[in-house]
Scaffold this motif. Sequence first.
Motif, PDB file in Angstrom:
ATOM      1  N   ILE A   1       0.843  -1.205   0.000  1.00 44.11           N
ATOM      2  CA  ILE A   1       0.000   0.000   0.000  1.00 44.11           C
ATOM      3  C   ILE A   1       0.878   1.254   0.000  1.00 44.11           C
ATOM      4  CG2 ILE A   1      -1.622   1.364   1.413  1.00 44.11           C
ATOM      5  CD1 ILE A   1      -3.002  -0.961   0.160  1.00 44.11           C
ATOM      6  N   ASN A   2       0.578   2.167  -0.913  1.00 50.88           N
ATOM      7  CA  ASN A   2       1.230   3.478  -0.946  1.00 50.88           C
ATOM      8  C   ASN A   2       0.169   4.550  -0.758  1.00 50.88           C
ATOM      9  OD1 ASN A   2       4.283   3.631  -2.635  1.00 50.88           O
ATOM     10  ND2 ASN A   2       3.258   1.682  -2.260  1.00 50.88           N
TER      11      ASN A   2
ATOM     12  N   GLU B   1      -1.107   8.151  -2.055  1.00 50.64           N
ATOM     13  CA  GLU B   1      -0.953   9.033  -3.210  1.00 50.64           C
ATOM     14  C   GLU B   1      -1.517  10.402  -2.840  1.00 50.64           C
ATOM     15  OE1 GLU B   1      -3.390   7.962  -6.639  1.00 50.64           O
ATOM     16  OE2 GLU B   1      -1.590   8.056  -7.891  1.00 50.64           O
TER      17      GLU B   1
ATOM     18  N   TYR C   1      -2.519  14.313  -3.901  1.00 50.33           N
ATOM     19  CA  TYR C   1      -2.933  15.164  -5.025  1.00 50.33           C
ATOM     20  C   TYR C   1      -2.783  16.636  -4.656  1.00 50.33           C
ATOM     21  CZ  TYR C   1      -5.034  11.154  -7.400  1.00 50.33           C
ATOM     22  OH  TYR C   1      -5.230   9.958  -8.045  1.00 50.33           O
TER      23      TYR C   1
ATOM     24  N   SER D   1       3.628   9.954  -4.539  1.00 53.18           N
ATOM     25  CA  SER D   1       3.245   8.942  -3.554  1.00 53.18           C
ATOM     26  C   SER D   1       4.416   8.571  -2.656  1.00 53.18           C
ATOM     27  CB  SER D   1       2.719   7.690  -4.260  1.00 53.18           C
ATOM     28  OG  SER D   1       3.763   7.036  -4.958  1.00 53.18           O
TER      29      SER D   1
ATOM     30  N   GLU E   1      -5.116   9.196  -1.610  1.00 52.05           N
ATOM     31  CA  GLU E   1      -5.653   7.878  -1.926  1.00 52.05           C
ATOM     32  C   GLU E   1      -4.682   6.802  -1.478  1.00 52.05           C
ATOM     33  OE1 GLU E   1      -8.182   6.750  -4.922  1.00 52.05           O
ATOM     34  OE2 GLU E   1      -7.927   8.598  -6.094  1.00 52.05           O
TER      35      GLU E   1
ATOM     36  N   ILE F   1      -3.243   3.395  -2.475  1.00 56.37           N
ATOM     37  CA  ILE F   1      -3.168   2.642  -3.738  1.00 56.37           C
ATOM     38  C   ILE F   1      -2.184   1.474  -3.587  1.00 56.37           C
ATOM     39  CG2 ILE F   1      -3.769   4.584  -5.236  1.00 56.37           C
ATOM     40  CD1 ILE F   1      -0.716   4.914  -5.757  1.00 56.37           C
ATOM     41  N   GLN F   2      -2.275   0.569  -4.537  1.00 55.84           N
ATOM     42  CA  GLN F   2      -1.368  -0.579  -4.559  1.00 55.84           C
ATOM     43  C   GLN F   2      -0.128  -0.194  -5.365  1.00 55.84           C
ATOM     44  OE1 GLN F   2      -2.821  -3.022  -2.804  1.00 55.84           O
ATOM     45  NE2 GLN F   2      -0.953  -4.246  -2.834  1.00 55.84           N
TER      46      GLN F   2
ATOM     47  N   SER G   1       2.665   5.479  -7.210  1.00 56.29           N
ATOM     48  CA  SER G   1       1.751   6.183  -8.109  1.00 56.29           C
ATOM     49  C   SER G   1       2.222   6.089  -9.563  1.00 56.29           C
ATOM     50  CB  SER G   1       1.671   7.657  -7.706  1.00 56.29           C
ATOM     51  OG  SER G   1       0.909   8.368  -8.654  1.00 56.29           O
TER      52      SER G   1
END
Length: 269
Positions: free
Chosen positions: A8-9, A11, A13, A30, A80, A82-83, A86
């Motif tokens: 998991i990272n 991210e 914005y 990320s 977010e 994310i897997q 980014s």
Amino acid sequence: MRNGGEGINLEFYGADIYSKKSQIIDYVVSVPGRKVRLNEVLLAWEMNGRALPKIHGYPLRVVVFGYIGTRSCKWLYKIEAIQGASMAPVQRKEYLHYTPQIGKQNATYSSGFSIQDPPVSSAIMTPIYKDQIVHDSTITLKGWAYSGGGHWHERVEVSADGGTVCIEMPCDPEGWLEFCVRCWDNALNTQPIYVRSAWNWDFHVTSSCHRIKIYSINRSEPATAARLKALEAANIPIVPTTHPLEIDLESDDHWYKETAKRGGRDPVE
Ligand SMILES: Nc1nc2c(c(=O)[nH]1)N[C@H]1C(S)=C(S)[C@@H](COP(=O)(O)O)O[C@H]1N2
Ligand SMILES: [Mo]
């Protein structure tokens, strides 16, 4: 996948955009989840007890400890989970580090690796390049040293001639000298001596030893002391040394004595 792997990272914005290669790009970066679990990522809305200045990311920004500035996303509006890292261009196509064999002729995004921890680095802030310094055999150097990834600077070395000395720099020689600074961190990482020894395409985190040239005028040298005194009496500054010297270099009497000592003015034919 490198840097954050498949885990998991987070991210981040940013509300800004930039343009590059005729494309409009959103600022998105990320960091690996591990960084967050280590409490090395914070959200900041104040700085020095005041609202974050606009230029530093008002109203909200990320601050990532021990990573390059890029990951500390400003003007943050969305996070977010994310897997993997980014896929956004800033994370995937910018701030890549390449080996010295890679350049304009063959660089691809996939052949670089994403810079996260910055390398150990240091710089001399004063004196500055081409300063002309009147001193008494010691020159004071001021600067900074830093290391990334949770390492700290442990030792800073300064050299005028390839040797190592401390920051109150003993300096006897006169004329143009090169000063060089090198830092070691607590993991014994240190800096490349020359910029070419760790050159990388894009010129990111160029951390080779910082060098400055200075002109040394050492008042502890009798001839220099006498010249400085004469200039002071005539109210003429010694710097800049590129200005012509508006006083005679010696008295006629001195000239006769010195040339007599030498057995004449010019070599005997
Ligand atoms: N949204 C956004 N965040 C950003 C940037 C940016 O252009 N946009 N620049 C990054 C870079 S490269 C750096 S070095 C730091 C600079 O932070 P500072 O302006 O507070 O010194 O912000 C980072 N965060
Ligand atoms: Mo930056």
